[in-house]
Design a protein around this motif. Structure first.
Motif, PDB file in Angstrom:
ATOM      1  N   ALA A  72       0.908  -1.308   0.037  1.00  0.00           N
ATOM      2  CA  ALA A  72       0.135   0.137  -0.047  1.00  0.00           C
ATOM      3  C   ALA A  72       0.724   1.187   0.078  1.00  0.00           C
ATOM      4  N   GLY A  73       1.925   1.268   0.625  1.00  0.00           N
ATOM      5  CA  GLY A  73       2.970   2.279   0.609  1.00  0.00           C
ATOM      6  C   GLY A  73       3.598   2.341  -0.583  1.00  0.00           C
ATOM      7  N   ALA A  74       3.655   1.353  -1.303  1.00  0.00           N
ATOM      8  CA  ALA A  74       4.546   1.526  -2.805  1.00  0.00           C
ATOM      9  C   ALA A  74       3.651   2.171  -3.763  1.00  0.00           C
ATOM     10  N   GLU A  75       2.440   2.396  -3.609  1.00  0.00           N
ATOM     11  CA  GLU A  75       1.494   3.175  -4.557  1.00  0.00           C
ATOM     12  C   GLU A  75       1.875   4.647  -4.386  1.00  0.00           C
ATOM     13  N   PRO A  76       2.181   5.551  -5.377  1.00  0.00           N
ATOM     14  CA  PRO A  76       2.401   6.810  -5.368  1.00  0.00           C
ATOM     15  C   PRO A  76       1.021   7.588  -4.827  1.00  0.00           C
ATOM     16  N   GLN A  77       1.054   8.245  -3.527  1.00  0.00           N
ATOM     17  CA  GLN A  77       0.059   8.976  -3.144  1.00  0.00           C
ATOM     18  C   GLN A  77      -0.245  10.423  -3.753  1.00  0.00           C
ATOM     19  N   ARG A  78      -1.415  10.492  -4.260  1.00  0.00           N
ATOM     20  CA  ARG A  78      -1.784  11.895  -4.918  1.00  0.00           C
ATOM     21  C   ARG A  78      -1.967  12.853  -3.830  1.00  0.00           C
ATOM     22  N   ASN A  79      -1.441  14.173  -4.199  1.00  0.00           N
ATOM     23  CA  ASN A  79      -1.661  15.142  -3.272  1.00  0.00           C
ATOM     24  C   ASN A  79      -3.117  15.705  -3.688  1.00  0.00           C
ATOM     25  N   GLY A  80      -3.323  16.837  -3.019  1.00  0.00           N
ATOM     26  CA  GLY A  80      -4.819  17.348  -3.301  1.00  0.00           C
ATOM     27  C   GLY A  80      -5.021  17.963  -4.656  1.00  0.00           C
ATOM     28  N   THR A  81      -4.105  18.555  -5.260  1.00  0.00           N
ATOM     29  CA  THR A  81      -4.082  19.382  -6.639  1.00  0.00           C
ATOM     30  C   THR A  81      -3.852  18.394  -7.638  1.00  0.00           C
ATOM     31  N   ASP A  82      -3.027  17.247  -7.354  1.00  0.00           N
ATOM     32  CA  ASP A  82      -2.717  16.519  -8.501  1.00  0.00           C
ATOM     33  C   ASP A  82      -3.939  15.723  -9.240  1.00  0.00           C
ATOM     34  N   TRP A  83      -4.697  15.004  -8.244  1.00  0.00           N
ATOM     35  CA  TRP A  83      -5.870  14.513  -8.852  1.00  0.00           C
ATOM     36  C   TRP A  83      -6.792  15.572  -9.480  1.00  0.00           C
ATOM     37  N   CYS A  84      -6.686  16.639  -9.089  1.00  0.00           N
ATOM     38  CA  CYS A  84      -7.776  17.620  -9.665  1.00  0.00           C
ATOM     39  C   CYS A  84      -7.324  17.998 -11.040  1.00  0.00           C
ATOM     40  N   GLU A  85      -5.904  18.282 -11.121  1.00  0.00           N
ATOM     41  CA  GLU A  85      -5.223  18.619 -12.568  1.00  0.00           C
ATOM     42  C   GLU A  85      -5.513  17.306 -13.284  1.00  0.00           C
ATOM     43  N   HIS A  86      -5.481  16.332 -12.929  1.00  0.00           N
ATOM     44  CA  HIS A  86      -5.557  14.908 -13.670  1.00  0.00           C
ATOM     45  C   HIS A  86      -6.989  14.983 -14.106  1.00  0.00           C
ATOM     46  N   ASP A  87      -8.014  15.205 -13.421  1.00  0.00           N
ATOM     47  CA  ASP A  87      -9.407  15.201 -13.548  1.00  0.00           C
ATOM     48  C   ASP A  87      -9.596  16.305 -14.584  1.00  0.00           C
ATOM     49  N   LYS A  88      -9.106  17.396 -14.666  1.00  0.00           N
ATOM     50  CA  LYS A  88      -9.371  18.363 -15.426  1.00  0.00           C
ATOM     51  C   LYS A  88      -8.756  18.215 -17.036  1.00  0.00           C
ATOM     52  N   ALA A  89      -7.591  17.580 -16.885  1.00  0.00           N
ATOM     53  CA  ALA A  89      -6.954  17.248 -18.156  1.00  0.00           C
ATOM     54  C   ALA A  89      -7.905  16.110 -19.043  1.00  0.00           C
ATOM     55  N   LEU A  90      -8.340  15.112 -18.003  1.00  0.00           N
ATOM     56  CA  LEU A  90      -9.292  14.041 -18.545  1.00  0.00           C
ATOM     57  C   LEU A  90     -10.463  14.661 -19.234  1.00  0.00           C
ATOM     58  N   HIS A  91     -11.051  15.630 -18.705  1.00  0.00           N
ATOM     59  CA  HIS A  91     -12.376  16.327 -18.906  1.00  0.00           C
ATOM     60  C   HIS A  91     -12.061  16.950 -20.119  1.00  0.00           C
ATOM     61  N   LYS A  92     -10.797  17.934 -20.402  1.00  0.00           N
ATOM     62  CA  LYS A  92     -10.365  18.691 -21.729  1.00  0.00           C
ATOM     63  C   LYS A  92     -10.439  17.644 -22.905  1.00  0.00           C
ATOM     64  N   ARG A  93      -9.646  16.513 -22.703  1.00  0.00           N
ATOM     65  CA  ARG A  93      -9.355  15.327 -23.636  1.00  0.00           C
ATOM     66  C   ARG A  93     -10.695  14.828 -24.080  1.00  0.00           C
TER      67      ARG A  93
END
Length: 91
Positions: free
Chosen positions: A19-40
């Protein structure tokens, strides 16, 4: 009984390390990823809409060409059976 507790402890430690090996997303990373996905997805949606509009225009042009090339049937006119003409010598 000690073997069961030992095995449970090993599995617990293994689960925690995995569980610790997975990279944890910080608060803004998932938001930016979500925005990029919606743009695509918006770009894909726009391309689909343009394709549908293009195909609708092509179909309407083809239908108008078909309608223009077909002469209207006259009531009472004799019909011609194209299959009664006999063989044409073409196989």
């Amino acid at each position: 009984m000690q073997v069961v507790w030992g095995l449970a402890g090993i599995l617990l430690l293994l689960g925690l390390t995995l569980a610790g090996a997975e990279p944890q997303r910080n608060g803004t990373d998932w938001c930016e990823h979500d925005k990029a996905l919606h743009k695509r997805l918006d770009v894909v949606e726009k391309n689909i809409e343009q394709t549908v509009n293009y195909l609708e225009a092509e179909v309407s042009v083809l239908l108008s060409l078909i309608e223009a090339s077909n002469s209207p049937l006259q009531l009472g006119a004799p019909t011609v059976d194209i299959f009664e003409s006999g063989p044409t010598g073409v196989c």
